[in-house]
Design an enzyme around this catalytic site. Structure first.
Site, mmCIF file in Angstrom:
data_model
loop_
_atom_site.group_PDB
_atom_site.id
_atom_site.type_symbol
_atom_site.label_atom_id
_atom_site.label_comp_id
_atom_site.label_asym_id
_atom_site.label_seq_id
_atom_site.Cartn_x
_atom_site.Cartn_y
_atom_site.Cartn_z
ATOM 1 N N HIS A 1 40.331 112.026 86.383
ATOM 2 C CA HIS A 1 40.429 110.726 85.721
ATOM 3 C C HIS A 1 39.261 110.548 84.770
ATOM 4 O O HIS A 1 38.105 110.768 85.146
ATOM 5 C CB HIS A 1 40.416 109.596 86.754
ATOM 6 C CG HIS A 1 40.214 108.236 86.153
ATOM 7 N ND1 HIS A 1 39.069 107.486 86.351
ATOM 8 C CD2 HIS A 1 40.998 107.493 85.325
ATOM 9 C CE1 HIS A 1 39.162 106.345 85.688
ATOM 10 N NE2 HIS A 1 40.326 106.326 85.062
ATOM 11 N N SER A 2 39.541 110.171 83.531
ATOM 12 C CA SER A 2 38.515 109.816 82.544
ATOM 13 C C SER A 2 37.508 110.964 82.396
ATOM 14 O O SER A 2 37.880 112.060 81.996
ATOM 15 C CB SER A 2 37.861 108.496 82.944
ATOM 16 O OG SER A 2 37.119 107.939 81.886
ATOM 17 N N MET A 3 36.216 110.751 82.714
ATOM 18 C CA MET A 3 35.249 111.839 82.630
ATOM 19 C C MET A 3 35.704 113.037 83.446
ATOM 20 O O MET A 3 35.560 114.194 83.019
ATOM 21 C CB MET A 3 33.877 111.374 83.105
ATOM 22 C CG MET A 3 32.784 112.439 83.011
ATOM 23 S SD MET A 3 31.242 112.008 83.872
ATOM 24 C CE MET A 3 31.700 112.392 85.578
#
Length: 280
Positions: free
Chosen positions: A97-99
């Site tokens: 997720h994301s980073m």
């Protein structure tokens, strides 16, 4: 759900583990300043799989980088591969997720033999740099790093709700989602709490890759890839950029859900359904 600790070549890594020990393996990588708890809403819905959600180094209960060192983006590749080695997993599905999705992207590009399928929520590669701003970014990063090295004062947080409010001020997410993440990221001290996350995670990066580099990395991915994106999209992962990067994949598909950046927490049922269909 079980707490586990892994002794890796680059330090102690903590994690949450759930599901079927004999099932296919899924390794989960969380977003910036989150931790393994961000996958708690999703993990019970993936119970046919053996799921391990990491606290990435510098987050949750995992060790910080050694004093005097920085969080260089490509080093995350080795953190993830070291965890796979410590788990004894030759291969696994990688969910980020994301980073964590940005990290998962470059792990899949650099070590394709270790990744079965790649699942990305609100990411496909890292945030790109702008060449004209590289000098200014470098100067700001060095200055911030030198200042932090001389700032030893601990910030005491009086109670959990103060910490939750601080997180909500920085992130557009539900209070329940923020509370899950914050609870795992606090350490009790005299007078209240301090953050467990490494203060160096707040520093600006010294260097960001150009968009052409990132697209070349994406072209190197061999794994079948799923991207789950939120609508409205965040400014750092626009539909135009997302679609252009998606076009570089050998075998990729996109699912768009109405919701915020932490879709896997706030719409876990819908996200799990998409993931299960993709994996099956």
């Amino acid at each position: 759900m079980q707490e586990i600790s892994l002794n890796t070549a680059r330090g102690l890594v903590t994690a949450l583990q759930s599901g079927n020990p004999d099932g296919e393996k899924i390794l989960c990588l969380h977003g910036w300043l989150d931790n393994a708890a961000s996958f708690i809403p999703l993990m019970p819905l993936l119970d046919k799989y053996h799921v391990v959600a990491l606290d990435m180094p510098g987050h949750g209960g995992s060790q910080h980088r050694m004093a005097g060192y920085d969080y260089v983006f490509v080093d995350w590749i080795h953190d993830v591969l070291d965890v796979l080695d410590a788990l004894g997993w030759q291969q696994a599905h990688l969910l980020g997720h994301s980073m964590g999705g940005a990290i998962a992207t470059i792990v899949a590009a650099s070590a394709p033999e270790r990744i079965n399928k790649l699942l990305l929520i609100e990411a496909l590669g890292p945030i790109a740099g702008i060449a004209e701003e590289a000098g200014q970014r470098l100067r700001q990063a060095v200055s911030a790093r030198r200042y932090l090295a001389n700032d030893k004062a601990a910030r005491i947080i009086p109670d959990l709700e103060t910490a939750v409010k601080a997180r909500l001020a920085a992130s557009n997410m539900s209070p329940d989602a923020a509370r899950l993440i914050v609870q795992r990221n606090l350490q009790a001290v005299s007078g209240g709490y301090v953050w467990r996350s490494d203060p160096r995670m707040m520093l600006p990066t010294h260097v960001r890759a150009d968009e052409s580099f990132i697209r070349s990395w994406i072209r190197a991915i061999e794994a079948h890839t799923l991207v789950i994106a939120a609508d409205p999209a965040p400014i750092y992962f626009t539909p135009e950029q997302r679609d252009a990067r998606l076009a570089e994949l050998k075998n990729g598909q996109l699912a768009v859900l109405a919701g915020g950046h932490h879709l896997h927490m706030e719409k876990a049922d819908e996200v799990a359904k998409i993931i299960l269909e993709f994996l099956s």
